[in-house]
Design a protein around this motif. Structure first.
Motif, PDB file in Angstrom:
ATOM      1  N   SER A 365     -17.452  12.549 -25.479  1.00 18.31           N
ATOM      2  CA  SER A 365     -16.577  11.609 -24.766  1.00 18.31           C
ATOM      3  C   SER A 365     -15.656  10.845 -25.711  1.00 18.31           C
ATOM      4  N   ASP A 366     -16.043  10.737 -26.986  1.00 14.75           N
ATOM      5  CA  ASP A 366     -15.181  10.067 -27.964  1.00 14.75           C
ATOM      6  C   ASP A 366     -14.250  11.048 -28.676  1.00 14.75           C
ATOM      7  N   SER A 367     -14.089  12.261 -28.120  1.00 13.78           N
ATOM      8  CA  SER A 367     -13.194  13.311 -28.641  1.00 13.78           C
ATOM      9  C   SER A 367     -13.663  13.890 -29.960  1.00 13.78           C
ATOM     10  N   SER A 368     -14.909  13.671 -30.342  1.00 14.23           N
ATOM     11  CA  SER A 368     -15.435  14.276 -31.566  1.00 14.23           C
ATOM     12  C   SER A 368     -15.928  15.699 -31.277  1.00 14.23           C
ATOM     13  N   GLU A 369     -15.925  16.532 -32.316  1.00 10.24           N
ATOM     14  CA  GLU A 369     -16.321  17.929 -32.168  1.00 10.24           C
ATOM     15  C   GLU A 369     -17.830  18.041 -31.922  1.00 10.24           C
ATOM     16  N   ILE A 370     -18.202  19.037 -31.136  1.00 13.70           N
ATOM     17  CA  ILE A 370     -19.619  19.317 -30.897  1.00 13.70           C
ATOM     18  C   ILE A 370     -20.140  20.206 -32.024  1.00 13.70           C
ATOM     19  N   PRO A 371     -21.195  19.808 -32.742  1.00 17.44           N
ATOM     20  CA  PRO A 371     -21.683  20.620 -33.864  1.00 17.44           C
ATOM     21  C   PRO A 371     -22.256  21.954 -33.381  1.00 17.44           C
ATOM     22  N   GLU A 372     -22.335  22.909 -34.301  1.00 15.64           N
ATOM     23  CA  GLU A 372     -22.848  24.235 -33.959  1.00 15.64           C
ATOM     24  C   GLU A 372     -24.324  24.200 -33.591  1.00 15.64           C
ATOM     25  N   GLY A 373     -25.082  23.264 -34.157  1.00 18.70           N
ATOM     26  CA  GLY A 373     -26.511  23.208 -33.861  1.00 18.70           C
ATOM     27  C   GLY A 373     -26.855  22.485 -32.584  1.00 18.70           C
ATOM     28  N   HIS A 374     -25.858  21.953 -31.883  1.00 21.15           N
ATOM     29  CA  HIS A 374     -26.131  21.253 -30.626  1.00 21.15           C
ATOM     30  C   HIS A 374     -26.610  22.251 -29.579  1.00 21.15           C
ATOM     31  N   TRP A 375     -27.504  21.798 -28.700  1.00 14.62           N
ATOM     32  CA  TRP A 375     -28.094  22.727 -27.728  1.00 14.62           C
ATOM     33  C   TRP A 375     -27.086  23.207 -26.698  1.00 14.62           C
ATOM     34  N   LEU A 376     -26.052  22.424 -26.413  1.00 16.31           N
ATOM     35  CA  LEU A 376     -25.043  22.792 -25.419  1.00 16.31           C
ATOM     36  C   LEU A 376     -23.790  23.261 -26.144  1.00 16.31           C
ATOM     37  N   GLN A 377     -23.319  24.451 -25.769  1.00 14.60           N
ATOM     38  CA  GLN A 377     -22.104  25.008 -26.335  1.00 14.60           C
ATOM     39  C   GLN A 377     -21.190  25.454 -25.202  1.00 14.60           C
ATOM     40  N   PHE A 378     -19.935  25.706 -25.550  1.00 15.68           N
ATOM     41  CA  PHE A 378     -18.946  26.104 -24.554  1.00 15.68           C
ATOM     42  C   PHE A 378     -18.284  27.391 -25.012  1.00 15.68           C
ATOM     43  N   ASP A 379     -18.282  28.393 -24.117  1.00 14.75           N
ATOM     44  CA  ASP A 379     -17.639  29.681 -24.380  1.00 14.75           C
ATOM     45  C   ASP A 379     -16.217  29.608 -23.838  1.00 14.75           C
ATOM     46  N   ALA A 380     -15.258  29.436 -24.754  1.00 13.11           N
ATOM     47  CA  ALA A 380     -13.871  29.269 -24.323  1.00 13.11           C
ATOM     48  C   ALA A 380     -13.311  30.552 -23.722  1.00 13.11           C
ATOM     49  N   LYS A 381     -13.779  31.705 -24.185  1.00 17.91           N
ATOM     50  CA  LYS A 381     -13.246  32.965 -23.657  1.00 17.91           C
ATOM     51  C   LYS A 381     -13.652  33.167 -22.203  1.00 17.91           C
ATOM     52  N   ASN A 382     -14.925  32.944 -21.907  1.00 18.09           N
ATOM     53  CA  ASN A 382     -15.425  33.102 -20.536  1.00 18.09           C
ATOM     54  C   ASN A 382     -15.445  31.799 -19.749  1.00 18.09           C
ATOM     55  N   GLN A 383     -15.063  30.682 -20.390  1.00 20.86           N
ATOM     56  CA  GLN A 383     -15.027  29.361 -19.749  1.00 20.86           C
ATOM     57  C   GLN A 383     -16.386  29.019 -19.137  1.00 20.86           C
ATOM     58  N   GLU A 384     -17.419  29.039 -19.987  1.00 24.34           N
ATOM     59  CA  GLU A 384     -18.784  28.804 -19.527  1.00 24.34           C
ATOM     60  C   GLU A 384     -19.467  27.766 -20.399  1.00 24.34           C
ATOM     61  N   PHE A 385     -20.269  26.898 -19.763  1.00 22.05           N
ATOM     62  CA  PHE A 385     -21.229  26.067 -20.467  1.00 22.05           C
ATOM     63  C   PHE A 385     -22.525  26.876 -20.588  1.00 22.05           C
ATOM     64  N   TYR A 386     -23.153  26.838 -21.739  1.00 21.62           N
ATOM     65  CA  TYR A 386     -24.436  27.524 -21.876  1.00 21.62           C
ATOM     66  C   TYR A 386     -25.292  26.788 -22.907  1.00 21.62           C
ATOM     67  N   GLY A 387     -26.591  26.894 -22.725  1.00 22.80           N
ATOM     68  CA  GLY A 387     -27.517  26.245 -23.645  1.00 22.80           C
ATOM     69  C   GLY A 387     -28.923  26.253 -23.086  1.00 22.80           C
ATOM     70  N   LEU A 388     -29.890  26.018 -23.958  1.00 17.34           N
ATOM     71  CA  LEU A 388     -31.301  25.947 -23.592  1.00 17.34           C
ATOM     72  C   LEU A 388     -31.827  24.590 -24.044  1.00 17.34           C
ATOM     73  N   PRO A 389     -31.906  23.594 -23.143  1.00 15.89           N
ATOM     74  CA  PRO A 389     -32.327  22.249 -23.567  1.00 15.89           C
ATOM     75  C   PRO A 389     -33.801  22.197 -23.900  1.00 15.89           C
ATOM     76  N   ALA A 390     -34.138  21.386 -24.899  1.00 18.14           N
ATOM     77  CA  ALA A 390     -35.509  21.131 -25.307  1.00 18.14           C
ATOM     78  C   ALA A 390     -35.973  19.808 -24.716  1.00 18.14           C
ATOM     79  N   PRO A 391     -37.281  19.532 -24.740  1.00 19.99           N
ATOM     80  CA  PRO A 391     -37.748  18.243 -24.220  1.00 19.99           C
ATOM     81  C   PRO A 391     -37.111  17.049 -24.917  1.00 19.99           C
TER      82      PRO A 391
END
Length: 706
Positions: A365-391
């Motif tokens: 929300s503060d316009s900062s980049e999402i790191p690669e190790g974050h559980w939630l990622q975005f596929d710009a080619k397929n326009q999809e949110f994907y991820g496997l959240p942990a507890p």
């Protein structure tokens, strides 16, 4: 007299030489003797000559230039045999004419009985020529392997024509025979409807004897990468070489040609391109081409239906995209794979159209980049949110979805991702899979975790991943523990578990061991090497097994001596969850029961100790006597109540009077005799009042307030 027999002479024969006869003398007494003369040089054709002499006494005389025999009185016969002459090979029958397609690799084996030779049979040496005595060049599209009599080639569009080649067979003496080989290269029937081209650029690490060698090697690598059975599904459009750098262009005939198969093309490009590094060949493509070739780049070009649209002329003052149907909130569940595709109507641009034609990106929300190790990622080619959240990822985080049009104008959509805890379940079986894969690359990479979960669902024949709940990912070795939520949990589903076990384990040694089926390696490919899969009974199924395996330890929060990236930890609900779910509620219920029992006991004792009504101490009794307040005990009230009659007579009050009699009829007016009329029961007027009846019961004592 001595007579000398001269050497035999051959006449009218090509390659004529004068043979030297060899005379065999006889040492026995004078019987008749026949002498055979064998020439030392074999001519092409030698006639048989006979000579007869009289022999009397045999003696041998040797000269320096010729050998003669002196025969006395005997007959000597000289015979010369004719030796066979080498014959050249002959063409037994003509080869069939070949019709091949441009862009398709082919091979043809010349029949072994095409040529015949009287002396060598089919043991001949074959050679192929482009024209009269012109051997095949190194850059020719067709080549020949003499040892196997194999003709192979890869014609391109530029080679569409009719070709006449010559095949020569040579025997051991150098004599030869030739036969024609006619090949017609035809144009591909779908050459005008090709809608895409795949382009691969690579470097040659090996020197090939001819150009067609590395072209065939590239085709074999592509076939192995896509797991095709032959090369018929690929059509080569062009192949060029500049030093050790080469370019190979082909198309895939399995894709439809009447429309643009954009999704199929993207699927093939996903196999050939790396998922982590853009515009870089994948490890699978590099592996199938090595060590002879080093792939540098892979790209795709659109044609006909897939050709890129010409740039539209836009006015300099374009409108930015706008957000129409915001995403607002996404609710993933811990342990379950999230794949959410952005709807088409989320954004709209007046020039570019809907969301699919815009470039999307995701940030905090503060316009900062999402790191690669974050559980939630975005596929710009397929326009999809994907991820496997942990507890440890439970909670709400605000993100910003950014849409950018062709003029680099943007629109924003603020959304919230609220990770919720998975509902409590009582699984009946636990799946454990051990893999030979680096733990950090799996536990801290959202894309790899997505691949594993999707492959687990495909392993059991499921298209969706809703029933796969990842419990933990552990290290040393890399182990994944998951549950199948589609199994019943109110009973032990032995039949369903057995069906799942047979889908992954080949023999009958049970869930504790057994070889994995080939389907496991086929689903996980070469990227994820599966070592073993175990099924461990839990809950209701664990009570029916004599041997229960220990559960796996929780996942390591981060690699040793390193700090895990944000959102990468995976806490496991182990003993703490068991205590919260089972132990604490049981203790609270027991405590409530004990407190309720104590309260009930205290109330019961208080009621027993209160007993019957008492008048207090001596001072209270004196007070009742001095005031004249009667004291009635409870026993007296009960006795008085029992002594009173149940049935009582009514009481006539003082003001109460008997009812009036009805008026008597007047019989005197009728003149008839009046009937008898009895006297009234009471007098018309009574002077003394009727005495008041005394009640048969005693009045209660007056009420005295306490």
């Amino acid at each position: 007299t001595a007579e000398t027999i001269p050497s035999a002479t051959t006449m009218d024969v090509p390659f004529v030489t004068t043979p030297t006869p060899v005379t065999i003398p006889t040492t026995a007494p004078p019987p008749p003797t026949t002498v055979v003369t064998v020439p030392t040089t074999v001519p092409a054709t030698v006639p048989i000559t006979d000579s007869t002499v009289e022999e009397v006494t045999q003696q041998e005389t040797a000269a320096s230039t010729e050998r003669t025999s002196t025969i006395f009185g005997r007959t000597t016969e000289t015979v010369t045999f004719a030796m066979p002459v080498n014959q050249p090979p002959t063409l037994k029958h003509h080869m069939k004419k070949l019709a091949i397609t441009a862009g398709k690799a082919f091979r043809y084996i010349i029949p072994a009985d095409l040529f015949t030779d009287p002396e060598d049979g089919s043991n001949l040496t074959f050679t192929m020529y482009e024209a009269e005595n012109v051997p095949l060049s190194r850059d020719s599209w067709i080549q020949f392997i003499p040892s196997n009599r194999e003709v192979y080639g890869l014609p391109l569009e530029a080679h569409v024509s009719r070709w006449n080649f010559i095949v020569e067979a040579v025997d051991s003496e150098g004599l030869s025979a030739r036969g024609p080989l006619d090949i017609t290269v035809q144009q591909h029937k779908s050459g005008r409807t090709i809608n895409h081209q795949f382009v691969m650029q690579f470097k040659l690490n090996k020197e090939y004897q001819n150009t067609i060698g590395w072209q065939i090697r590239v085709l074999e690598g592509i076939v192995n990468l896509f797991r095709y059975t032959d090369m018929e599904k690929l059509t080569v459009l062009n192949a060029t070489q500049n030093g050790d750098m080469c370019e190979f262009v082909w198309t895939n005939d399995t894709l439809p040609k009447d429309v643009c198969p954009i999704y199929e093309i993207q699927r093939l490009m996903t196999i050939m391109l790396s998922e982590t590094e853009p515009d870089t060949p994948s490890m699978g493509l590099i592996k199938v081409m090595s060590p002879e070739l080093s792939v540098k780049s892979v790209s795709v070009r659109g044609m006909t239906h897939c050709a890129p649209a010409p740039p539209a002329t836009k006015s300099p003052d374009t409108y930015p995209p706008v957000a129409r149907n915001q995403v607002d909130i996404i609710t993933p569940v811990v342990g379950h794979l999230l794949v959410y595709k952005v709807p088409e109507d989320t954004f709209f641009d007046p020039e570019d159209g809907d969301t699919r034609n815009l470039k999307l990106s995701l940030r905090y929300s503060d316009s900062s980049e999402i790191p690669e190790g974050h559980w939630l990622q975005f596929d710009a080619k397929n326009q999809e949110f994907y991820g496997l959240p942990a507890p440890s990822d439970e909670g709400s985080i605000n993100y910003q979805l950014i849409a950018e049009d062709s003029s680099q104008k943007t629109a924003y959509d603020s959304l919230m991702v609220d990770v919720v805890r998975a509902p409590t379940i009582r699984p009946t079986v636990e799946f454990q899979m051990t893999m030979e894969y680096p733990f950090p690359m799996l536990a801290y990479n959202a894309n790899n975790k997505r691949k594993v979960v999707e492959k687990l669902a495909a392993l059991f024949g499921q298209t969706k991943t809703d029933n796969i709940r990842i419990q933990s990912i552990t290290d040393s070795p890399t182990t994944i523990i998951w549950y199948n939520t589609s199994l019943p949990m109110d009973r032990c589903p032995k039949r369903e578990i057995e069906e799942l076990r047979r889908m992954i384990i080949a023999d009958e040694r049970g869930s504790q061991g057994g070889a994995l089926k080939e389907n496991v390696d086929h689903v996980f490919d070469k990227d994820f090497k599966v070592m073993s899969i175990r099924l461990i009974p839990l809950g209701l199924c664990a009570d029916q097994n004599t041997k229960i395996m220990n559960k796996a330890p929780p996942i390591q929060m981060s690699p040793p001596n390193t700090q895990a990236p944000k959102g990468a930890s995976w806490a496991v609900l182990g003993n703490s969850e068991y205590i919260v779910v089972f132990i604490i509620p049981a203790v609270v219920i027991v405590c409530m029961i004990v407190v309720a029992g104590i309260i009930a006991y205290v109330l019961y004792r208080k009621r027993r100790t209160a007993g019957k009504m008492s008048v207090g101490d001596e001072e209270e009794r004196q007070a009742f006597r001095s005031k004249g307040i009667p004291v009635i005990f409870q026993d007296e009230l009960e006795e008085r109540g029992d002594s009173e009659p149940v049935h009582k007579s009514p009481v006539i009050m003082r003001e109460e009077k008997p009812p009036l009699l009805p008026p008597a009829p007047d019989y005197r007016s009728s003149g008839e005799d009046a009937p008898y009329r009895p006297p009234p029961p009471f007098a018309a007027s009574r002077t003394p009042p009727r005495p008041k009846a005394t009640p048969t019961y005693r009045k209660p004592p007056p009420y005295v307030p306490p």
